[in-house]
Design an enzyme around this catalytic site. Structure first.
Site, mmCIF file in Angstrom:
data_model
loop_
_atom_site.group_PDB
_atom_site.id
_atom_site.type_symbol
_atom_site.label_atom_id
_atom_site.label_comp_id
_atom_site.label_asym_id
_atom_site.label_seq_id
_atom_site.Cartn_x
_atom_site.Cartn_y
_atom_site.Cartn_z
ATOM 1 N N TYR A 40 0.686 -1.173 -0.139
ATOM 2 C CA TYR A 40 -0.018 -0.016 -0.178
ATOM 3 C C TYR A 40 0.993 1.120 0.027
ATOM 4 C CZ TYR A 40 -4.236 2.503 0.714
ATOM 5 O OH TYR A 40 -5.258 3.395 0.627
ATOM 6 N N LYS A 95 -20.231 -21.011 -9.100
ATOM 7 C CA LYS A 95 -19.719 -20.861 -10.595
ATOM 8 C C LYS A 95 -18.269 -20.485 -10.276
ATOM 9 C CE LYS A 95 -20.687 -20.782 -14.968
ATOM 10 N NZ LYS A 95 -21.660 -21.811 -15.800
#
Length: 764
Positions: A40, A95
């Site tokens: 970050y 899925k």
């Protein structure tokens, strides 16, 4: 009660131990302040600035290139209809799970609260920069057609509505092969399509792309034959409207060559099948109940070529054969679209793969003697490991040749190796094991069925068709627990301590006495021991009243092992038993032996353990690449503890050269192929991925597998008994329900294997 129980099992599966089926995990180190400053602020600014200068660098510095969005508005979920976006989320997560386990593609599932086409499209376009591809799912027709078409035109990443194209691609591959087997031609066949939704329209369009003629196609919907004289036809239905003098599904069947079922169960009867042309092709793909039952169809026509959407019959038309691998190939060349050329390439690759010789590991995994191209094998099996190395390259090449690829692959051999490596982090091997057990379930006696977790496992294997459980223990306790968990099946319950089973107990005691009377055992001793459940269970297996045995949940391993060795003994020609644990690691399945029995095996013991382990690994459909472990590398130490391993390897190379094995090796050299190759270029394991470790002593093996299990949260199956005459498997103390279920499947497959070997020996 059973139905309620299965519903609750499904709910519990999705809720515990954490809600949902997928999660996000870091791919970079984050253990130090330096790591965090790179992940970050301030380090993250550098890739941001690089991407600002060159947008395509987003593929270099983020996971966009391996990230697909599975997006739905919940308007056509499974067979449940319009249930809304929130209710569709479990399906979308599922899925995502399939994308990951079959093609190592990461997924964010996104449920959009928008039925309006324009709003839905605008939402997807606004979030598209996050993703490398878009998989549209469970969107009702006709909106699905417009949504997909517009997104394909307006986005520069692959977009596919799997409900349309997945079934189309898989069934087209199956149809090409079926037509060839039937001795017919695509341009001549007469096709009847039951259903006119997104899948049916897409299937029929793709069949036309492979030569089927519009004038030979009849499509039906809930109102009957789609005819040109019908009013208010959608543009998609109008595309397949006929002017032939046909009005019912029965009419359409007469002299038809092909029936494609994408509608509802049990709408086709034997008379309709009999009216079809010779060598009829029937794809009854409604799920879970096909348009006509497989067994009924095959009984009606012995010349039929039959496929369904079910896994319990040959020729399963399963979308998982397509979408993970199509997106894999598209992502790997950064395709801007999934176009017709790429879909057709996937069809051809699938059809071709079914004609190639099937690897023995696939035959073993599916419990087949020899799968071969023909009417019962027109399409590859979903767990064929070759799919990931055949379909993505075909799709990627088609993308490059058709001009939609923005990156090129030049080294195809290296690409196939990379694809194969992506198979390593899943547990498909367990699914294969369970499926194989279900093909020929055996009677398995659970010696501690009056424990709740054992009984839960017995319920699961019964309801899933994995095994036929026989429950040993206190009958009143078992029946009370059965009622508590909704296990209302009429399964056999035996309490060896009650008078009810004295005849069976006395029969076993007499057999035991006759075998052990010259070893200090009296008939009274035998009768007393047969009151103990492990002795009783072992005799059930010995006498053919059960095919396998699961025990050890509540007793120490040595105490449980003793009656098994005493009563059942070792397999003919074997004088050593051992155990192996299958560990489902991030690098793929790893087999570790001996984890429970041999404290300090000799050289010859190690040879026997390696041979038994290699045979057991093959039972899982895997070829064993064995490293014999030591603190020494190839004789670098002459200490007797290292020397015994080196000598074992020498014997294996000399007498059993069909086994892929080498050592002695330290564990890091065994598991790191580059390190091994650079230091020991002569090793027989170079160029192979080590998947089996034989340890020099019980300390090392037992400590290692338990550390792996606890520290890495690695799933373990075992200890799997090796060398026993009958299928007997002893659990670790306090095994989980899932572990007991998996071990039951092992026991069933073990019984299948031993039964097959006995038949072979009888016929030899």
């Amino acid at each position: 009660m059973r139905e309620k129980s299965k519903k609750q099992q499904a709910l519990d599966y999705h809720e515990f131990p954490k809600p949902g089926k997928i999660k996000v995990i870091p791919t970079k180190s984050y253990s130090s302040q330096r790591d965090l400053s790179l992940a970050y602020s301030p380090g993250v600014a550098e890739p941001c600035l690089a991407i600002e200068k060159k947008k395509s660098d987003v593929y270099r510095y983020t996971n966009k290139g391996n990230l697909v969005a599975v997006i739905s508005n919940g308007t056509a979920v499974l067979g449940l209809g319009d249930i809304g976006p929130e209710a569709s989320k479990p399906v979308m997560e599922g899925k995502g799970l399939l994308f990951k386990i079959f093609a190592d593609i990461d997924v964010f599932d996104i449920e959009v609260d928008a039925k309006d086409v324009d709003t839905f499209i605008e939402t997807v376009k606004n979030i598209a920069p996050t993703f490398g591809g878009i998989n549209l799912e469970d969107i009702k027709a006709p909106e699905a057609f417009e949504i997909e078409q517009r997104l394909k035109e307006e986005l520069d990443i692959p977009v596919m509505h799997d409900d349309q194209h997945g079934t189309a691609i898989i069934s087209a591959a199956a149809l090409l092969n079926a037509v060839e087997i039937a001795g017919k031609k695509m341009e001549d066949i007469k096709i009847v399509v039951s259903g006119a939704g997104a899948a049916a329209v897409s299937c029929t369009r793709l069949y036309k792309a492979f030569g089927a003629k519009t004038e030979n196609i009849v499509m039906t919907d809930s109102k009957g034959i789609i005819r040109k004289d019908r009013d208010n036809l959608t543009s998609q239905k109008a595309e397949f409207a006929t002017d032939r003098d046909l009005h019912t599904l029965e009419d359409a069947f007469v002299d038809a060559d092909v029936f494609i079922g994408l509608s509802m169960g049990n709408i086709v009867n034997p008379a309709m099948l009999k009216s079809m042309a010779s060598n009829p092709i029937v794809f009854a793909m409604a799920n879970p109940d096909p348009e006509i039952a497989y067994d009924l169809a095959c009984k009606t026509r012995d010349d039929i070529i039959m496929a369904t959407g079910r896994s319990d019959h040959p020729n399963q038309v399963n979308n998982v054969l397509g979408f993970p691998f199509i997106f894999r190939g598209a992502l790997d060349v950064r395709a801007t679209k999934i176009n017709e050329a790429m879909k057709m390439a996937a069809v051809k690759a699938l059809a071709s793969l079914a004609k190639d010789p099937v690897p023995e590991q696939v035959n073993i995994a599916y419990g087949e003697t020899k799968l071969a191209f023909g009417k019962d094998y027109i399409i590859p099996k979903p767990f064929d490991p070759r799919l990931i190395t055949k379909i993505p390259p075909a799709v990627a090449k088609a993308a490059m040749e058709s001009g939609v690829a923005t990156e090129e692959i030049t080294n195809w051999a290296a690409y196939e190796d990379e694809l194969y490596e992506r198979l390593g982090s899943d547990n498909k091997i367990l699914r294969l094991l369970i499926d194989r057990a279900k093909r020929d379930p055996k009677r398995v006696v659970f010696a501690e069925a009056d424990h709740l977790d054992v009984l839960k496992a017995a319920q699961i294997v019964y309801e899933e068709g994995v095994a036929i459980p026989i429950l040993l223990g206190r009958k009143d306790v078992i029946e009370e627990l059965k009622q508590e968990i909704g296990f209302d099946a009429d399964v056999e319950i035996i309490d060896p301590k009650t008078d009810e089973f004295n005849p069976q107990k006395n029969k076993y005691a007499q057999v035991y006495f006759e075998e052990r009377k010259r070893r200090g055992v009296t008939l009274y001793d035998a009768q007393k021991k047969l009151r103990e459940r492990n002795y009783f269970a072992a005799m059930m297996v010995n006498e053919g009243d059960a095919d396998g045995l699961i025990t050890g949940y509540s007793r120490s391993y040595p105490a449980t092992l003793k009656p098994m060795l005493e009563l059942i003994g070792t397999y003919p020609g074997t004088d050593r038993v051992a155990t192996c644990n299958l560990m489902l690691t991030e690098r793929g399945p790893m087999f570790l032996a001996d984890t429970s029995i041999n404290i300090d095996p000799t050289t010859r013991d190690l040879v026997k353990i390696a041979r038994m382990t290699a045979h057991m690994v093959k039972m899982f459909g895997v070829e064993a690449n064995i490293a014999m472990l030591s603190y020494s590398n190839f004789g670098s130490s002459s200490h007797e503890k290292a020397e015994k391993v080196r000598q074992a390897v020498h014997i294996l190379h000399k007498r059993f050269d069909y086994i892929q094995v080498d050592g002695a090796l330290q564990s890091d050299f065994a598991l790191d192929p580059e390190l091994r190759k650079s230091n020991f270029p002569f090793s027989k394991l170079n160029g192979k991925k080590v998947n089996t470790l034989i340890f020099p002593n019980l300390d090392a093996a037992n400590i290692t597998y338990k550390l792996m299990k606890q520290l890495n949260n690695t799933q373990s199956v075992g200890p799997i008994m090796l060398g026993m005459r009958k299928p007997v498997h002893i659990l670790q103390l306090g095994a989980s329900v899932e572990e007991i279920v998996n071990m039951t499947a092992v026991a069933v497959v073990d019984a299948q294997e031993k039964e097959k070997r006995e038949r072979q020996n009888m016929n030899a």
